[in-house]
Design a protein around this motif. Structure first.
Motif, PDB file in Angstrom:
ATOM      1  N   GLY A 171      -4.250   4.314  11.912  1.00 33.91           N
ATOM      2  CA  GLY A 171      -4.603   4.476  13.113  1.00 33.91           C
ATOM      3  C   GLY A 171      -2.878   4.924  13.611  1.00 33.91           C
ATOM      4  O   GLY A 171      -2.578   5.926  13.267  1.00 33.91           O
ATOM      5  N   PRO A 172      -2.022   4.785  14.902  1.00 33.74           N
ATOM      6  CA  PRO A 172      -1.034   4.986  15.659  1.00 33.74           C
ATOM      7  C   PRO A 172      -0.389   5.066  14.918  1.00 33.74           C
ATOM      8  O   PRO A 172       0.991   6.459  15.125  1.00 33.74           O
ATOM      9  N   MET A 173       0.081   4.375  13.810  1.00 37.18           N
ATOM     10  CA  MET A 173       0.746   4.611  13.055  1.00 37.18           C
ATOM     11  C   MET A 173       0.743   5.171  12.323  1.00 37.18           C
ATOM     12  O   MET A 173       2.497   5.607  11.487  1.00 37.18           O
ATOM     13  N   LEU A 174       0.343   5.911  11.989  1.00 34.26           N
ATOM     14  CA  LEU A 174       0.166   7.751  10.771  1.00 34.26           C
ATOM     15  C   LEU A 174       0.904   8.748  11.337  1.00 34.26           C
ATOM     16  O   LEU A 174       0.719   9.185  12.498  1.00 34.26           O
ATOM     17  N   ILE A 179       5.897   7.013   5.751  1.00 32.49           N
ATOM     18  CA  ILE A 179       5.592   5.729   4.624  1.00 32.49           C
ATOM     19  C   ILE A 179       5.047   4.826   5.397  1.00 32.49           C
ATOM     20  O   ILE A 179       6.282   3.582   6.009  1.00 32.49           O
ATOM     21  N   ILE A 180       3.888   4.596   4.910  1.00 31.90           N
ATOM     22  CA  ILE A 180       3.950   2.915   5.377  1.00 31.90           C
ATOM     23  C   ILE A 180       3.660   1.721   4.018  1.00 31.90           C
ATOM     24  O   ILE A 180       2.727   2.295   3.589  1.00 31.90           O
ATOM     25  N   LEU A 181       3.800   1.066   3.880  1.00 30.95           N
ATOM     26  CA  LEU A 181       3.813  -0.423   2.462  1.00 30.95           C
ATOM     27  C   LEU A 181       3.235  -1.652   3.246  1.00 30.95           C
ATOM     28  O   LEU A 181       4.302  -1.887   4.598  1.00 30.95           O
ATOM     29  N   THR A 182       2.368  -2.073   2.745  1.00 30.49           N
ATOM     30  CA  THR A 182       1.334  -3.066   3.421  1.00 30.49           C
ATOM     31  C   THR A 182       0.920  -4.032   2.737  1.00 30.49           C
ATOM     32  O   THR A 182       0.915  -3.474   1.146  1.00 30.49           O
ATOM     33  N   ALA A 183       1.205  -6.159   2.886  1.00 28.99           N
ATOM     34  CA  ALA A 183       1.426  -6.900   1.792  1.00 28.99           C
ATOM     35  C   ALA A 183       0.641  -6.917   0.845  1.00 28.99           C
ATOM     36  O   ALA A 183      -0.133  -7.918   0.894  1.00 28.99           O
ATOM     37  N   SER A 184      -0.835  -6.529   2.659  1.00 28.29           N
ATOM     38  CA  SER A 184      -1.498  -7.388   2.424  1.00 28.29           C
ATOM     39  C   SER A 184      -3.145  -5.749   3.248  1.00 28.29           C
ATOM     40  O   SER A 184      -2.889  -5.218   4.252  1.00 28.29           O
ATOM     41  N   ARG A 185      -4.141  -6.120   3.045  1.00 27.02           N
ATOM     42  CA  ARG A 185      -5.147  -5.528   3.813  1.00 27.02           C
ATOM     43  C   ARG A 185      -5.178  -6.460   4.972  1.00 27.02           C
ATOM     44  O   ARG A 185      -4.743  -7.190   5.695  1.00 27.02           O
ATOM     45  N   SER A 186      -5.898  -5.201   6.002  1.00 27.79           N
ATOM     46  CA  SER A 186      -5.482  -5.931   7.444  1.00 27.79           C
ATOM     47  C   SER A 186      -6.865  -7.192   7.301  1.00 27.79           C
ATOM     48  O   SER A 186      -6.459  -8.158   8.648  1.00 27.79           O
ATOM     49  N   MET A 238       9.942  14.979  20.024  1.00 23.91           N
ATOM     50  CA  MET A 238       9.207  13.663  20.156  1.00 23.91           C
ATOM     51  C   MET A 238      10.630  13.152  18.419  1.00 23.91           C
ATOM     52  O   MET A 238      10.312  13.188  17.623  1.00 23.91           O
ATOM     53  N   LEU A 239      11.704  12.355  19.162  1.00 21.71           N
ATOM     54  CA  LEU A 239      12.665  12.201  17.632  1.00 21.71           C
ATOM     55  C   LEU A 239      11.906  10.932  16.669  1.00 21.71           C
ATOM     56  O   LEU A 239      11.943  11.183  15.862  1.00 21.71           O
ATOM     57  N   ALA A 240      10.475  10.597  16.842  1.00 22.28           N
ATOM     58  CA  ALA A 240       9.955   9.613  16.132  1.00 22.28           C
ATOM     59  C   ALA A 240       8.729  10.432  14.751  1.00 22.28           C
ATOM     60  O   ALA A 240       8.593  10.539  14.460  1.00 22.28           O
ATOM     61  N   MET A 241       9.108  11.505  15.622  1.00 21.76           N
ATOM     62  CA  MET A 241       8.181  12.350  15.054  1.00 21.76           C
ATOM     63  C   MET A 241       8.995  13.663  13.869  1.00 21.76           C
ATOM     64  O   MET A 241       8.980  13.773  12.735  1.00 21.76           O
ATOM     65  N   ARG A 242       9.828  13.407  14.038  1.00 24.37           N
ATOM     66  CA  ARG A 242      11.124  13.410  12.980  1.00 24.37           C
ATOM     67  C   ARG A 242      11.780  12.751  12.039  1.00 24.37           C
ATOM     68  O   ARG A 242      12.000  13.987  11.300  1.00 24.37           O
ATOM     69  N   VAL A 243      12.078  12.081  12.400  1.00 20.99           N
ATOM     70  CA  VAL A 243      12.923  11.272  11.446  1.00 20.99           C
ATOM     71  C   VAL A 243      11.964  11.006  10.404  1.00 20.99           C
ATOM     72  O   VAL A 243      11.410  10.094  10.924  1.00 20.99           O
ATOM     73  N   THR A 244      12.786  10.613   9.052  1.00 20.62           N
ATOM     74  CA  THR A 244      11.823  10.063   7.951  1.00 20.62           C
ATOM     75  C   THR A 244      12.057   8.405   8.026  1.00 20.62           C
ATOM     76  O   THR A 244      13.188   8.106   8.531  1.00 20.62           O
ATOM     77  N   THR A 245      10.901   8.216   8.242  1.00 20.95           N
ATOM     78  CA  THR A 245      10.164   6.352   8.560  1.00 20.95           C
ATOM     79  C   THR A 245       9.695   6.023   7.573  1.00 20.95           C
ATOM     80  O   THR A 245       8.858   5.972   6.605  1.00 20.95           O
ATOM     81  N   VAL A 246      10.256   4.731   6.419  1.00 17.73           N
ATOM     82  CA  VAL A 246       9.827   4.101   5.844  1.00 17.73           C
ATOM     83  C   VAL A 246       9.160   2.722   6.189  1.00 17.73           C
ATOM     84  O   VAL A 246      10.174   2.160   6.985  1.00 17.73           O
ATOM     85  N   VAL A 247       8.348   2.336   6.445  1.00 16.40           N
ATOM     86  CA  VAL A 247       7.956   0.845   7.798  1.00 16.40           C
ATOM     87  C   VAL A 247       6.855  -0.241   6.575  1.00 16.40           C
ATOM     88  O   VAL A 247       6.368  -0.094   5.500  1.00 16.40           O
ATOM     89  N   ILE A 248       7.937  -1.423   6.126  1.00 18.86           N
ATOM     90  CA  ILE A 248       7.655  -2.014   5.104  1.00 18.86           C
ATOM     91  C   ILE A 248       7.193  -3.760   5.805  1.00 18.86           C
ATOM     92  O   ILE A 248       7.771  -4.209   6.657  1.00 18.86           O
ATOM     93  N   GLY A 249       5.232  -3.462   5.872  1.00 17.21           N
ATOM     94  CA  GLY A 249       5.165  -4.648   6.742  1.00 17.21           C
ATOM     95  C   GLY A 249       4.785  -5.447   5.396  1.00 17.21           C
ATOM     96  O   GLY A 249       4.089  -5.930   4.747  1.00 17.21           O
ATOM     97  N   LEU A 250       5.937  -6.944   5.685  1.00 18.96           N
ATOM     98  CA  LEU A 250       5.703  -8.212   4.583  1.00 18.96           C
ATOM     99  C   LEU A 250       4.898  -8.869   5.218  1.00 18.96           C
ATOM    100  O   LEU A 250       4.965 -10.752   4.968  1.00 18.96           O
ATOM    101  N   ALA A 251       3.570  -8.874   5.562  1.00 19.45           N
ATOM    102  CA  ALA A 251       2.509  -9.998   7.022  1.00 19.45           C
ATOM    103  C   ALA A 251       1.991 -10.095   6.586  1.00 19.45           C
ATOM    104  O   ALA A 251       0.690  -9.658   5.781  1.00 19.45           O
TER     105      ALA A 251
END
Length: 111
Positions: free
Chosen positions: A23-26, A31-38, A1-14
């Motif tokens: 969960g499934p995003m890990l 890399i995942i950076l978010t603006a706040s706790r859930s 699966m391509l999604a598991m091979r490509v380096t990805t930086v996700v920045i959540g700004l909400a």
């Protein structure tokens, strides 16, 4: 699966974007950076502002940091300081670094 091979930086700004750092995003390539706790809001979403508090802190940190971890650490310190000045409930930005990208540079293009 391509999604598991490509380096990805996700920045959540909400508000409540911390749910993306779990969960499934890990993934080992993500890399995942978010603006706040859930369960917390982020601040600075007024109509007269261009950027939120987290956005401003993140954009200020990018030119100074070498690694994405450094970007987050500097952003977190900035957010905490600004929220203390505002007297608001801390948003507690979240992060996740997959094992394959833990020391990923924010300066160099990804191969």
């Amino acid at each position: 699966m391509l999604a598991m091979r490509v380096t990805t930086v996700v920045i959540g700004l909400a508000a409540t974007s911390g749910s993306f750092a779990a969960g499934p995003m890990l993934a080992p390539n993500r890399i995942i950076l978010t603006a706040s706790r859930s369960d917390r809001p982020s601040f600075g979403c007024q109509a007269d502002r261009t950027y939120t508090v987290f956005d401003e802190c993140l954009l200020a940190a990018l030119p100074r940091a070498r690694l994405w971890r450094g970007v987050f650490d500097a952003s977190l310190a900035c957010v905490r300081q600004r929220e203390r000045q505002m007297g608001v409930l801390p948003s507690e930005p979240q992060h996740f670094y997959g094992g394959k990208v833990r020391d990923l540079s924010c300066r160099d293009p990804v191969p």
